[in-house]
Every structure is written in C-alpha cells, then in structure tokens.
Design an enzyme around this catalytic site. Structure first.
Site, short mmCIF file in Angstrom:
data_model
loop_
_atom_site.label_atom_id
_atom_site.label_comp_id
_atom_site.label_asym_id
_atom_site.label_seq_id
_atom_site.Cartn_x
_atom_site.Cartn_y
_atom_site.Cartn_z
N LEU A 1 -47.58 -38.42 -9.92
CA LEU A 1 -47.63 -37.68 -11.18
C LEU A 1 -46.99 -36.30 -11.05
O LEU A 1 -46.80 -35.80 -9.94
CB LEU A 1 -49.09 -37.56 -11.62
CG LEU A 1 -49.79 -38.91 -11.84
CD1 LEU A 1 -51.31 -38.74 -11.86
CD2 LEU A 1 -49.30 -39.57 -13.11
N PRO A 2 -46.66 -35.66 -12.18
CA PRO A 2 -45.87 -34.42 -12.14
C PRO A 2 -46.58 -33.18 -11.61
O PRO A 2 -45.94 -32.30 -11.05
CB PRO A 2 -45.46 -34.21 -13.61
CG PRO A 2 -45.62 -35.53 -14.26
CD PRO A 2 -46.75 -36.20 -13.56
N LYS B 1 -41.62 -25.43 -9.49
CA LYS B 1 -43.04 -25.79 -9.44
C LYS B 1 -43.55 -25.78 -8.00
O LYS B 1 -44.63 -25.24 -7.71
CB LYS B 1 -43.25 -27.18 -10.05
CG LYS B 1 -44.71 -27.63 -10.08
CD LYS B 1 -44.85 -29.14 -10.08
CE LYS B 1 -44.67 -29.71 -8.68
NZ LYS B 1 -45.00 -31.15 -8.58
N THR C 1 -46.90 -34.23 -5.74
CA THR C 1 -46.80 -32.94 -5.06
C THR C 1 -47.68 -31.95 -5.80
O THR C 1 -47.33 -31.49 -6.89
CB THR C 1 -45.35 -32.44 -5.02
OG1 THR C 1 -44.55 -33.39 -4.31
CG2 THR C 1 -45.26 -31.10 -4.32
N LYS D 1 -46.17 -30.95 2.51
CA LYS D 1 -45.11 -31.15 1.52
C LYS D 1 -44.65 -29.82 0.94
O LYS D 1 -43.45 -29.58 0.76
CB LYS D 1 -45.60 -32.07 0.40
CG LYS D 1 -44.61 -32.25 -0.77
CD LYS D 1 -43.28 -32.82 -0.30
CE LYS D 1 -42.23 -32.84 -1.41
NZ LYS D 1 -42.55 -33.76 -2.51
#
Length: 320
Positions: A102-103, A295, A135, A220
């Site tokens: 998911l975003p 982001k 992420t 990450k």
C-alpha cells in the site's frame, strides 16, 4: 481500455519459476506445490508493484485472493479466474497469509484496523501470517506487530498457534516486480521469516532478515535515503561534466570502473540513451516517482528525529 492495458502488462505466460529461487527450496518450487501453511494467500493493494507481485504468486501455484479499491483491476483479476473480495476482512477470512502493498502508513493502518479491516473479527484471526510490503515508518510497523501479537488463531495452522506479522518492504522497480527479482527486507519473528521464504522467493530473488519488528521498514528507509543521495550526486556530476565538455557516456564509463561507481550509475543511469531498459531511455516512464521518494525521505527525517540522529544530506535531498 484500462483492463486491456493491464492484461497486456500482467500476461500469465508460463515462467521459469525454479530459476527465481534459491536451491534450498527449488525442489519444492519446481513442483509448484506450496507448503500447506502458505497455500491460500490474500493480496491487498494491486498497484504497479502489487499487481505484478500477486501475478507471480499465481504463476507459482498459490491460491490467491485479492482486494483493491480499483474496480477495474479487480475485474481484470476476476477475468483471470482469481478470487476477488470487497473488503480486507473478507480476504483475511479466505487466507492463510495476507500480503499488503500500500502507498502509506495511513493506508496500512486503515487496512489493518479500519472498518472491515484485517483485524475486524474481534480477537480471532484466520491467517497465521500478515506480511506488509509497504514502505512505511518503523514505528507503525512495530505498533501493528504488537497489536497482532494480542490476537489468537481461529484454528491452529500446522505448528503455528498464534498469528505473526512481518514488515517486508521491497527494493526493486516495477520491472523487478514483474520479473520476480525483488529484494525483501524483513523484520519480525525470524521463525516466521524462515517459514515464509517460499512465498518471498516466489516474488523476489533475495530476502534478508533484518531483526525484530520494524527492522525491515527501517532498512528500507535507509536504503532509499542512500539511493536518493547517490542519484542526486550522480546526476549533478553528469550535468557538470557535460557542461565542462566531457560526454555523459565517457563519464559513465569512468564512474563505473572507479570510486564513483554505484547503482545510480551502473544500473539505473539517469541520462537518456546510455542504458537500455531503464526509465531515462523511455522518457522516464515507469521510473520511481519523485513524490514517492519524497515520501520516503520524509519517513527518514521523522525516523532520524525520533532516533536523535543528524540528517544533513537527507534534509538537502528532501528540499531538492
């Protein structure tokens, strides 16, 4: 039109699955019979990355059930014979394992704890493993892992008597997701990580255990921070060199056999025409969107603040 376009990208053509996995689990994979505890896999989030990851699971012989807010994508998977569900909770009820891609942190929290979310059914949970490849910030990953640890399984799954959550974000482009060559950075129970390896190697070429809950998310963020800084440095150096009369191809050859060598120069060069199969050579289509990198840099800044670390290069990259 959207469905036709997605079908062309996600063709279910036969692939050499055994070539994608380590020899230690290749015998099992070549027969395409997933272990009992991994047979029914739910997948939530069918964007550019998730749709291809789910497609590789289908190719590998897993029984996949999917959910996404995009009805066109769900229809495309339905036409391929894949079970689709209207809510995350319905996916949970049909699955041994649920993967989310998911975003943002907010999307993950909503899918887990929102109305009709994965954890909607009181303190009982059908899947023994929830694996989040989004992420997001490490704190959210740790909090969700702690929440899941308070649940119990509706029924025992083999040796598993309680559910686990792993944070397992990926490194690799859309091309890597399609080819099944992603790298997974995994945080959480090491025992659950080892049990999930056949699943991970159906979608990737490498899976690295990073430590406890949130460690995969932390790794990450650090990886993408390093990528941002190196890509900006390589881009600036190539621009300066060309302004001083040295061609981009000559500079790239120098970088790639000297101390400047990095992934941004030898695998993902930002100058058009120097390398085939990368975004710069197809008008930057299919690359990692700058808004997503922004982001990730925001996540790095917030994590650095919480850890009491200085972040001068992160801050400068963020501004750019």
């Amino acid at each position: 039109m959207a469905i036709c376009r997605l079908k062309s990208l996600l063709s279910l053509s036969k692939c050499n699955y055994s070539a994608l996995v380590p020899s230690s689990i290749r015998t099992l994979s070549s027969a395409q019979v997933p272990p009992h505890h991994l047979q029914n896999v739910g997948f939530i989030g069918l964007g550019n990355m998730g749709s291809r990851m789910a497609n590789n699971l289908i190719k590998a012989g897993f029984r996949v059930t999917v959910h996404d807010l995009n009805s066109d994508v769900l229809e495309m998977f339905s036409q391929m014979g894949v079970h689709t569900k209207k809510t995350p909770y319905e996916v949970s009820e049909a699955s041994d394992v649920v993967i989310t891609m998911l975003p943002s942190s907010a999307h993950v929290i909503d899918v887990y704890t929102g109305p009709n979310g994965l954890l909607h059914g009181g303190k009982l949970l059908r899947p023994w493993l929830l694996l989040d490849s989004s992420t997001i910030d490490p704190e959210t990953s740790r909090n969700l892992s702690a929440t899941v640890s308070n649940y119990i399984l509706k029924e025992k799954k083999g040796d598993w008597e309680k559910p686990f959550k792993l944070d397992a974000p990926v490194s690799g482009s859309v091309t890597a997701a399609e080819a099944g060559t992603l790298t997974f950075m995994v945080g959480g129970s090491e025992e659950a990580f080892l049990a999930a390896k056949p699943l991970l190697f159906s979608m990737g070429k490498s899976a690295i255990y990073c430590g406890g809950a949130g460690s995969g998310s932390a790794a990450k963020i650090c990886n993408n921070l390093a990528l941002a800084v190196s890509m900006l440095g390589i881009s600036e150096a190539l621009a300066l060199g060309q302004s001083l009369g040295v061609s981009a191809s000559t500079l790239t050859n120098i970088f790639n056999c000297s101390s400047a060598r990095c992934w941004s120069s030898d695998a993902y060069n930002p100058v058009p025409g120097l390398m085939e199969g990368v975004p710069s050579s197809r008008d930057y289509i299919g690359g990692f969107a700058s808004k997503l990198m922004t982001k990730d840099l925001n996540l790095a800044v917030e994590s650095a603040k919480l850890a009491g670390c200085k972040y001068p290069l992160t801050s400068q990259s963020q501004k750019m």
